[in-house]
Design a protein around this motif. Sequence first.
Motif, short mmCIF file in Angstrom:
data_model
loop_
_atom_site.label_atom_id
_atom_site.label_comp_id
_atom_site.label_asym_id
_atom_site.label_seq_id
_atom_site.Cartn_x
_atom_site.Cartn_y
_atom_site.Cartn_z
N ARG A 76 0.88 -1.04 0.15
CA ARG A 76 -0.03 0.08 -0.09
C ARG A 76 0.90 1.18 0.16
O ARG A 76 1.62 1.53 1.00
CB ARG A 76 -0.83 -0.13 1.29
CG ARG A 76 -2.09 -1.23 1.28
CD ARG A 76 -3.01 -1.29 2.30
NE ARG A 76 -2.05 -1.21 3.77
CZ ARG A 76 -1.75 -2.47 4.17
NH1 ARG A 76 -1.81 -3.55 3.59
NH2 ARG A 76 -0.79 -2.60 5.38
N VAL A 77 0.86 1.85 -1.11
CA VAL A 77 1.60 3.21 -1.15
C VAL A 77 0.69 4.47 -1.15
O VAL A 77 -0.31 4.57 -1.86
CB VAL A 77 2.36 3.19 -2.44
CG1 VAL A 77 3.22 4.40 -2.73
CG2 VAL A 77 3.32 1.68 -2.34
N ALA B 243 -7.27 6.97 4.65
CA ALA B 243 -6.22 5.81 4.03
C ALA B 243 -6.60 4.59 5.17
O ALA B 243 -6.36 3.66 4.60
CB ALA B 243 -4.97 6.76 4.24
N HIS B 244 -6.75 4.74 6.16
CA HIS B 244 -7.11 3.40 7.03
C HIS B 244 -8.11 2.80 6.47
O HIS B 244 -8.25 1.33 6.49
CB HIS B 244 -7.38 4.09 8.52
CG HIS B 244 -7.46 2.96 9.52
ND1 HIS B 244 -8.60 2.29 9.96
CD2 HIS B 244 -6.44 2.46 10.25
CE1 HIS B 244 -8.20 1.54 10.84
NE2 HIS B 244 -7.03 1.47 10.90
N ALA B 245 -9.44 3.50 6.25
CA ALA B 245 -10.24 2.56 5.75
C ALA B 245 -9.98 2.06 4.25
O ALA B 245 -10.47 0.89 3.89
CB ALA B 245 -11.66 3.60 5.44
N TRP B 246 -9.25 2.78 3.35
CA TRP B 246 -8.97 2.36 2.17
C TRP B 246 -7.85 0.99 2.31
O TRP B 246 -8.26 0.10 1.42
CB TRP B 246 -8.26 3.39 1.33
CG TRP B 246 -7.36 2.73 -0.02
CD1 TRP B 246 -7.97 2.87 -1.10
CD2 TRP B 246 -5.98 2.72 0.10
NE1 TRP B 246 -7.01 2.25 -1.98
CE2 TRP B 246 -6.06 2.11 -1.48
CE3 TRP B 246 -5.24 2.66 0.72
CZ2 TRP B 246 -4.58 1.94 -1.78
CZ3 TRP B 246 -3.93 2.27 0.05
CH2 TRP B 246 -3.58 1.96 -0.94
N GLY B 247 -7.09 0.98 3.31
CA GLY B 247 -6.38 -0.08 3.61
C GLY B 247 -7.02 -1.21 4.10
O GLY B 247 -6.26 -2.17 4.86
N GLY B 248 -8.29 -1.06 4.46
CA GLY B 248 -9.04 -2.23 4.94
C GLY B 248 -8.64 -2.32 6.45
O GLY B 248 -8.38 -3.40 7.11
N GLY B 249 -8.41 -1.30 7.09
CA GLY B 249 -7.98 -1.28 8.64
C GLY B 249 -6.43 -1.07 9.00
O GLY B 249 -6.18 -1.10 10.14
N HIS B 250 -5.77 -0.73 7.67
CA HIS B 250 -4.37 -0.62 8.00
C HIS B 250 -3.65 0.68 7.19
O HIS B 250 -4.39 1.03 6.32
CB HIS B 250 -3.61 -2.08 7.22
CG HIS B 250 -3.88 -3.15 7.74
ND1 HIS B 250 -3.43 -3.63 8.97
CD2 HIS B 250 -4.74 -4.49 7.43
CE1 HIS B 250 -3.97 -4.81 9.41
NE2 HIS B 250 -4.84 -5.11 8.54
N LEU B 251 -2.76 1.24 7.69
CA LEU B 251 -2.21 2.26 6.89
C LEU B 251 -1.16 1.79 5.82
O LEU B 251 -1.30 0.59 5.57
CB LEU B 251 -1.60 3.34 8.01
CG LEU B 251 -2.49 3.97 8.75
CD1 LEU B 251 -1.74 4.98 9.96
CD2 LEU B 251 -3.60 4.82 7.98
N CYS B 252 -0.26 2.77 5.37
CA CYS B 252 0.42 2.35 4.11
C CYS B 252 1.88 1.85 4.74
O CYS B 252 2.44 2.21 5.58
CB CYS B 252 0.55 3.46 3.24
SG CYS B 252 -0.94 4.36 2.77
N HIS B 253 2.63 1.05 3.66
CA HIS B 253 4.05 0.55 3.77
C HIS B 253 4.79 1.58 3.41
O HIS B 253 5.91 1.70 4.22
CB HIS B 253 4.05 -0.80 2.74
CG HIS B 253 3.36 -1.81 3.16
ND1 HIS B 253 1.74 -2.14 2.48
CD2 HIS B 253 3.38 -2.93 4.02
CE1 HIS B 253 1.28 -3.12 2.96
NE2 HIS B 253 2.16 -3.76 3.95
N LEU C 196 1.64 6.35 7.54
CA LEU C 196 2.56 5.05 7.49
C LEU C 196 2.04 4.13 8.84
O LEU C 196 1.86 4.58 9.95
CB LEU C 196 3.82 5.36 7.80
CG LEU C 196 4.47 6.13 6.32
CD1 LEU C 196 5.88 6.60 6.70
CD2 LEU C 196 4.61 4.95 5.27
N GLN C 197 1.90 2.92 8.52
CA GLN C 197 1.78 1.93 9.58
C GLN C 197 3.05 1.72 10.25
O GLN C 197 4.02 2.35 9.92
CB GLN C 197 1.25 0.59 8.91
CG GLN C 197 2.50 -0.19 8.05
CD GLN C 197 1.99 -1.53 7.54
OE1 GLN C 197 0.60 -1.58 7.56
NE2 GLN C 197 2.90 -2.35 7.06
N PRO C 198 2.97 0.96 11.23
CA PRO C 198 4.33 0.77 12.21
C PRO C 198 5.45 0.11 11.21
O PRO C 198 4.82 -0.91 10.52
CB PRO C 198 3.87 -0.12 13.10
CG PRO C 198 2.49 0.10 13.60
CD PRO C 198 1.95 0.53 12.22
#
Length: 325
Positions: A144-145, A202-212, A231-233
Motif C-alpha cells: 500500500r503506497v 487511508a485507514h479505511a482504504w487499506g482495510g484497517g491498515h495504513l500504508c507501507h 504510515l503503519q508501524p
Amino acid sequence: MISLSALFLPPATGPLRQRRRSMAAAVMVAPGHFEARRLSLPRPGPGEVRIRVEGCGVSALPPNSSGAPGCEGWGQIEALGPAVEGWTTGERVGFLGGQAYATHTVAPAETLARLPEGCTPFASPLLAGAVHLFRRARIAKGERVAVVGCGFLGLLLIQLATLAQARVIAFSRRPYALELARKAGAEAAYPLCPPEAAIPTAHAWGGGHLCHLAIEATGHEAPLSLAARLLQPGGRLLIGGLHEDGARSIDLRLWRERGLHLTPTHPGGPTQQRDCLREAAAAVRAGLITPLYTHRFPLDRLDEAHALAEQRPEGFLKAWIDLSP
C-alpha cells in the motif's frame, strides 16, 4: 564553475557569419524576469556535444545561474567535440545540465540518453529523478503506497508504483490533479485538505491498515508531516519534494512509536543520474510511463511560464518552452 561566456566562440564579423554563429537565449535579469538575447554559439569541448535544443521544461524553482537558466532540456545533437565516441549528429537526446533556455547548448556526452522518435517534451532531470526515487523506494507487489502531491513528479511515481503492482492512494489539493492521479493508476484519490481527513480515509482504504510506503512530492512541510502519519508501524517515508525554502520539523514521538524509516533519496553521482535518465527514456519509449504537460510557451514568454509554474492554477500541471526551429 565555468562561466557561460567561456563556452562561446569568438564573435563573428559580418551579418551572415553573425547569424550562423549566434543563438537565441534567455538571460535572467531579475528574479522571475528574463530577457531573450542573441549570444555567440557555444563550441563543444573535449567529451562534449553541442545540442540544438528543441525544448525545456519550466521549473518553479529559481534558476541556479542568473546568466544561464534552464535545466530540463532535450534536443538534437548538432556537433561533436573532440574524443566523443558512440554518438552521431542528428540523434535526439535528453541531457543533464543547465543553459537550456536557449536554442543551443553544450553537454557532456556521458550524460546523454537517446530519445524515442516523437517523444516531446522530455524534461530530462525530472524523469531521471522519478526513476531514481522509484529505485530507492523498493516497492513490492501488493504494498500500500500513499503519494502526497500529484504534480508532474507525483504522477510519474504513481505510474511507476502501479507498474510494480502496488496499490496506490493519492492525495492532492487540486481536483484536476486527482483526476490525473486516477488515470495514472491510483486506486483512490482524495483531496489533501483538510489534512486530518486523510488519516481515516487511508485507514479505511487499506482495510484497517495504513500504508507501507508514503511518498511526499510537494516540497512543503504540512504534506511532509501528513505523509509520515499515513504510515503503519515500520513504514517507509520517501521524500521526493525539494525542501529548499527552510528547515522542517518532524514529530519524533510519532517516528519513535511507529518505528518509521526514512528512505535516503540523495541523487547520487553523474553515472547514477545518467543511468536513471536512460532508464526513463527506455520506459517512455516502451510506453510504460507518460510524462504529462499542459502548457507550451515560446522563449519570449518565459516570464509568463514561470509565473504559471509558481501559481499552479487549476488545469495546470507542467509547462515547457518550445525552442524548435
